[in-house]
Scaffold this active site. Structure first.
Site, PDB file in Angstrom:
ATOM      1  CE1 TYR A   3      46.538 -55.906 -48.287  1.00 50.69           C
ATOM      2  CE2 TYR A   3      48.397 -56.113 -49.789  1.00 50.69           C
ATOM      3  CZ  TYR A   3      47.175 -55.563 -49.465  1.00 50.69           C
ATOM      4  OH  TYR A   3      46.590 -54.690 -50.336  1.00 50.69           O
ATOM      5  NE  ARG A  31      51.005 -58.456 -52.143  1.00 50.57           N
ATOM      6  CZ  ARG A  31      51.185 -59.707 -51.743  1.00 50.57           C
ATOM      7  NH1 ARG A  31      52.383 -60.228 -51.666  1.00 50.57           N
ATOM      8  NH2 ARG A  31      50.151 -60.438 -51.434  1.00 50.57           N
ATOM      9  N   PRO A  67      41.771 -61.090 -63.897  1.00 48.38           N
ATOM     10  CG  PRO A  67      43.094 -62.395 -65.295  1.00 48.38           C
ATOM     11  CD  PRO A  67      41.744 -61.759 -65.205  1.00 48.38           C
ATOM     12  CE1 TYR A  74      46.850 -55.053 -56.793  1.00 46.75           C
ATOM     13  CE2 TYR A  74      47.428 -57.382 -56.781  1.00 46.75           C
ATOM     14  CZ  TYR A  74      46.550 -56.374 -57.113  1.00 46.75           C
ATOM     15  OH  TYR A  74      45.375 -56.668 -57.755  1.00 46.75           O
ATOM     16  CB  CYS A 116      62.086 -44.844 -38.581  1.00 45.40           C
ATOM     17  SG  CYS A 116      62.582 -44.792 -36.876  1.00 45.40           S
ATOM     18  NE  ARG A 149      47.320 -61.723 -55.708  1.00 46.73           N
ATOM     19  CZ  ARG A 149      47.638 -60.758 -54.837  1.00 46.73           C
ATOM     20  NH1 ARG A 149      48.876 -60.579 -54.491  1.00 46.73           N
ATOM     21  NH2 ARG A 149      46.686 -60.007 -54.303  1.00 46.73           N
TER      22      ARG A 149
HETATM   23  C1  LIG Z   1      41.937 -55.824 -57.621  1.00 39.00           C
HETATM   24  C2  LIG Z   1      40.829 -56.246 -58.490  1.00 39.00           C
HETATM   25  C3  LIG Z   1      40.971 -57.328 -59.364  1.00 39.00           C
HETATM   26  C4  LIG Z   1      42.217 -58.159 -59.440  1.00 39.00           C
HETATM   27  O1  LIG Z   1      42.530 -58.853 -58.292  1.00 39.00           O
HETATM   28  P1  LIG Z   1      43.767 -59.860 -58.328  1.00 39.00           P
HETATM   29  O2  LIG Z   1      43.796 -60.484 -56.999  1.00 39.00           O
HETATM   30  O3  LIG Z   1      44.996 -59.055 -58.578  1.00 39.00           O
HETATM   31  O4  LIG Z   1      43.527 -60.834 -59.414  1.00 39.00           O
HETATM   32  C5  LIG Z   1      39.909 -57.634 -60.190  1.00 39.00           C
HETATM   33  N1  LIG Z   1      38.760 -56.927 -60.158  1.00 39.00           N
HETATM   34  C6  LIG Z   1      38.577 -55.887 -59.323  1.00 39.00           C
HETATM   35  C7  LIG Z   1      37.309 -55.142 -59.345  1.00 39.00           C
HETATM   36  C8  LIG Z   1      39.605 -55.514 -58.453  1.00 39.00           C
HETATM   37  O5  LIG Z   1      39.417 -54.482 -57.635  1.00 39.00           O
END
Ligand SMILES: *Cc1c(COP(=O)(O)O)cnc(C)c1O
Length: 473
Positions: free
Chosen positions: A351, A347, A309, A418, A389, A311
């Site tokens: 996104y 973000r 994890p 992020y 801008c 995020r």
């Molecule tokens: C970005 C990433 C994660 C984490 O993703 P989250 O959405 O932030 O939990 C885990 N493993 C790999 C290989 C990633 O590139």
């Protein structure tokens, strides 16, 4: 570890810990404290609460008591965050040489370092091969046979994990869905052969897949499918004849007489979602953990589940504070101009991500008097726009904010993942400052950049620092 034992008991009874809620909303932050921090350190300002980072680590360890939990460093690389995560007992999953460097500096030793190479630049591989000489317990995760070849060319023969493309993806936006994208991992039906071949040159310890970000309450099916596929692949590798496992249907179709591979773990990646919308339910982590365990089973004795994890560890531990400098009524809507934009928090522009925005007040009426407390103001639909801008430079559209005034402080919530990491100097904007809260005490984690930071690389173009003053290196 005793903390993990306590957590495991909680996870199995499914009890909710009042001291560690599953989400911290932007409305949960202490408005006076945030206002004081903005007054002391100016805006835009990131605030990252290490206590909340620790709570998130604890909840993860409690839900996955038997798993290896690896923090995906790229979500937030700040030194204080890395140290908090290290102390909490998580490993570090790094996406670049720079992240490996930061993790080492924060005290992760090789046995807790995982470097996931995606089309790695030569200098990143050089660096990591070098580090591995001093830290032989480090693991490199490779998603292409080419990457393995390039590691071998550098004399690397250490711990390797093979990244597999499971052919299923999850994610809140197509740009963060990686599991199905050909860029990531070795195609599933070639993976077993690639793993077996890799054992000739390396100590192959694991298989890995990461499906992209956003395992949400309604996306558990694709998560389950990914995990099930990985479990199946692991069984086939560990027990190629399949005679101890009647459900083994030999995914690669060629392994019946192959040698068993001595895997230590099956890593099913990160992507644990957090609720960005104020009314979205938090992830039911014990339910995700149960679904994961069920889908991967049965893993042979001695083979661990691993998760990564990013995020989830840091997102709701951070807010971005920004000050209103312009209130512009237009025929369609009111545009609220603020001093943070896509260079501070990318973000929303990149996104279409939603971040909750709360008006903390403190501004002035157009006639110069103090604006009323936010609780006494009408909610007004507004677009919150930054100083860049670019049309995409909005932090939120059609938001019901307590009627904004110039000078009001806004808190942009769930900004700890992020956020600062994707900050840039586009439009020649120095990056914002960040404070870390540790047991309530604020320290500057990253100072605000100034205009000289914008030109340091062109004023000192020599490699290795050249004639740069020591203080600037
Ligand atoms: C970005 C990433 C994660 C984490 O993703 P989250 O959405 O932030 O939990 C885990 N493993 C790999 C290989 C990633 O590139």
């Amino acid at each position: 570890m005793s903390d993990r034992d306590v957590g495991a008991a909680e996870a199995t009874t499914g009890s909710v810990d009042d001291d560690n809620p599953p989400v911290r909303r932007v409305s949960d932050w202490d408005a006076d404290r945030l206002a004081a921090l903005a007054a002391d350190h100016e805006t835009p300002l990131y605030v990252q609460d290490l206590d909340r980072v620790r709570e998130n680590c604890e909840r993860l360890l409690a839900a996955f008591p038997d798993a290896d939990v690896r923090y995906a460093v790229k979500a937030h690389t700040g030194r204080a965050v890395l140290e908090a995560v290290r102390d909490a007992g998580l490993d570090a999953e790094c996406a670049s040489a720079g992240e490996v460097d930061r993790a080492l500096a924060a005290g992760f030793d090789g046995s807790r370092l995982h470097y996931t190479a995606v089309n790695p630049p030569a200098r990143d591989l050089d660096y990591v091969a070098d580090v591995a000489e001093a830290e032989p317990e480090l693991t490199v995760t490779a998603g292409a046979v080419d990457t393995l070849d390039r590691l071998a060319e550098r004399g690397y023969d250490g711990r390797v994990c093979v990244r597999v493309n499971p052919g299923v993806g999850a994610g809140h936006h197509e740009k963060v869905t990686t599991g199905g994208a050909a860029k990531f991992g070795i195609p599933y039906d070639r993976a077993a052969a690639a793993v077996r071949a890799a054992t000739e040159r390396f100590d192959v310890v694991g298989i890995h897949a990461h499906a992209g970000s956003g395992i949400d309450p309604d996306q558990l099916d694709s998560h389950r499918e990914l995990v099930a596929r990985m479990g199946e692949l692991a069984r086939e590798l560990i027990d190629p004849s399949g005679d101890t496992d009647p459900s083994d249907n030999d995914p690669s179709g060629d392994g019946a007489d192959a040698d068993p591979v001595d895997l230590e773990y099956v890593d099913v990646g990160g992507g644990f979602g957090v609720p960005y919308e104020e009314d979205a339910p938090p992830l039911d982590l014990p339910a995700v953990a149960a679904a994961t365990r069920e889908a991967v089973a049965p893993l042979p004795e001695g083979v661990d589940l691993a998760i990564e994890p990013g995020r989830y560890v840091v997102a709701d531990a951070g807010v971005l504070l920004t000050r209103v400098n312009t209130v512009k009524p237009t025929p369609d809507e009111t545009v609220v101009g603020v001093d943070a934009g896509m260079t501070d928090l990318l973000r929303p522009a990149m996104y279409d991500a939603y971040h909750p925005i709360r008006n903390l007040g403190g501004g002035r009426e157009p006639d110069g008097g103090d604006a009323p407390p936010v609780a006494e103001r009408e909610a007004t639909p507004v677009t919150v726009a930054g100083p860049i801008c670019e049309t995409g430079d909005t932090l939120g559209t059609n938001r019901a904010l307590a009627d904004p005034n110039r000078g009001d402080l806004l808190a942009v919530g769930v900004a700890g993942a992020y956020g600062y990491e994707m900050a840039s100097q586009y439009n020649s904007r120095p990056r914002p400052a960040e404070v870390a809260l540790d047991d309530g005490t604020a320290t500057i984690a990253r100072r605000r950049e100034d205009l000289s930071d914008l030109t340091v690389a062109e004023r000192h173009p020599e490699p290795d620092g050249g004639d740069r003053p020591e203080a600037e290196r």
